[in-house]
Design a protein around this motif. Structure first.
Motif, short mmCIF file in Angstrom:
data_model
loop_
_atom_site.label_atom_id
_atom_site.label_comp_id
_atom_site.label_asym_id
_atom_site.label_seq_id
_atom_site.Cartn_x
_atom_site.Cartn_y
_atom_site.Cartn_z
N ILE A 113 28.27 -23.36 -19.53
CA ILE A 113 27.39 -22.23 -19.08
C ILE A 113 27.46 -21.05 -20.33
O ILE A 113 27.49 -21.29 -21.06
CB ILE A 113 29.00 -21.03 -18.30
N SER A 132 21.16 -23.31 -12.56
CA SER A 132 21.75 -24.10 -11.88
C SER A 132 21.32 -26.10 -12.59
O SER A 132 20.52 -25.53 -11.28
CB SER A 132 23.06 -24.03 -11.41
N PHE A 184 19.75 -15.98 -12.80
CA PHE A 184 20.66 -17.44 -12.84
C PHE A 184 19.95 -18.54 -12.51
O PHE A 184 19.49 -18.62 -12.18
CB PHE A 184 22.27 -17.51 -11.95
N LYS A 241 24.89 -24.56 -16.57
CA LYS A 241 23.95 -22.80 -15.96
C LYS A 241 23.74 -22.13 -16.99
O LYS A 241 24.31 -22.18 -18.04
CB LYS A 241 25.76 -22.16 -15.12
N GLU A 254 26.58 -30.61 -15.34
CA GLU A 254 26.25 -29.49 -14.32
C GLU A 254 25.68 -28.28 -15.80
O GLU A 254 26.89 -28.17 -16.55
CB GLU A 254 27.42 -28.79 -13.51
N LYS A 269 28.39 -13.51 -9.37
CA LYS A 269 27.10 -13.11 -10.22
C LYS A 269 26.66 -12.20 -11.27
O LYS A 269 26.85 -12.16 -12.24
CB LYS A 269 26.82 -14.68 -10.52
#
Length: 217
Positions: free
Chosen positions: A120, A136, A134, A165, A163, A182
């Protein structure tokens, strides 16, 4: 384009360290951003300033099911996507290797013991050319947009192989459409007023910010 809020403060390394050395706050943050039921986290590496642009902390997150994954949180002043991706690939194996050695497992079974590794990124500046706070990213098929998933130890179903973010603090605005679970973290990191009621964990994080500010005053 949505009107962005001109916040006067953003997350500092000192504030990030206070937040993410608290395992309850870190568990809730990871749970909200990854949209996974994180039960608890262990801090594998202390919060560390790597250079003028980057600081990070690595955690072992345990889900409600008992499954585990490695999650790295990075604070970056400016996003360099090439650098971020190469570091991601490198850390994927080095962090797994560190955990593997700490458990003193048989080296022959290293591949079978790999855990999902997700990162992240929190950055104060806009990088992607849109209004979304945001982003992803994972690996997708060119033809079907199917996400590449693989089997990991402890998970009943395949998980995303990759993954990443990104939270872009400079894009904060109150006309958001993304989930508030979020958005509230950007409000916290940028010291903007919260637009919805907070739960005890976020109130605890807010109090940490206030205490740090009072000490500086």
């Amino acid at each position: 384009m949505e009107k962005h809020i001109n916040h006067t403060q953003s997350i500092t390394h000192a504030l990030a360290q206070k937040f993410f050395c608290n395992t309850e706050i870190t568990a809730r943050f990871i749970s909200d951003i990854l949209e996974l039921p994180v039960h608890e986290v262990k801090l594998l590496n202390p919060f560390k300033v790597l250079d003028d642009n980057r600081a990070s902390i690595t955690t072992l997150a345990q889900l409600a099911s008992g499954s585990e994954m490695l999650v790295e949180i990075q604070i970056v002043k400016e996003v360099n996507l090439n650098e971020s991706y190469y570091l991601y690939l490198s850390n994927y194996f080095t962090k797994n290797e560190e955990l593997f050695k700490a458990k003193k497992l048989n080296p022959a079974y290293f591949v079978n013991e790999l855990l999902p590794f997700y990162t992240i990124y929190i950055t104060p500046k806009q990088y992607f050319d849109d209004d979304r706070m945001f982003h992803s990213f994972s690996l997708l098929s060119n033809s079907s947009n199917e996400t590449l998933k693989v089997d990991f130890k402890g998970f009943d179903e395949p998980q995303n192989l990759v993954e990443m973010k990104f939270l872009e603090l400079d894009k904060y605005h109150t006309d958001y459409t993304q989930d508030y679970s979020k958005v509230r973290w950007i409000e916290l990191f940028t010291n903007n007023p919260f637009t919805q009621a907070l739960d005890p964990i976020l109130n605890q994080a807010q109090q940490i910010r206030k205490t740090l500010e009072e000490r500086k005053a």
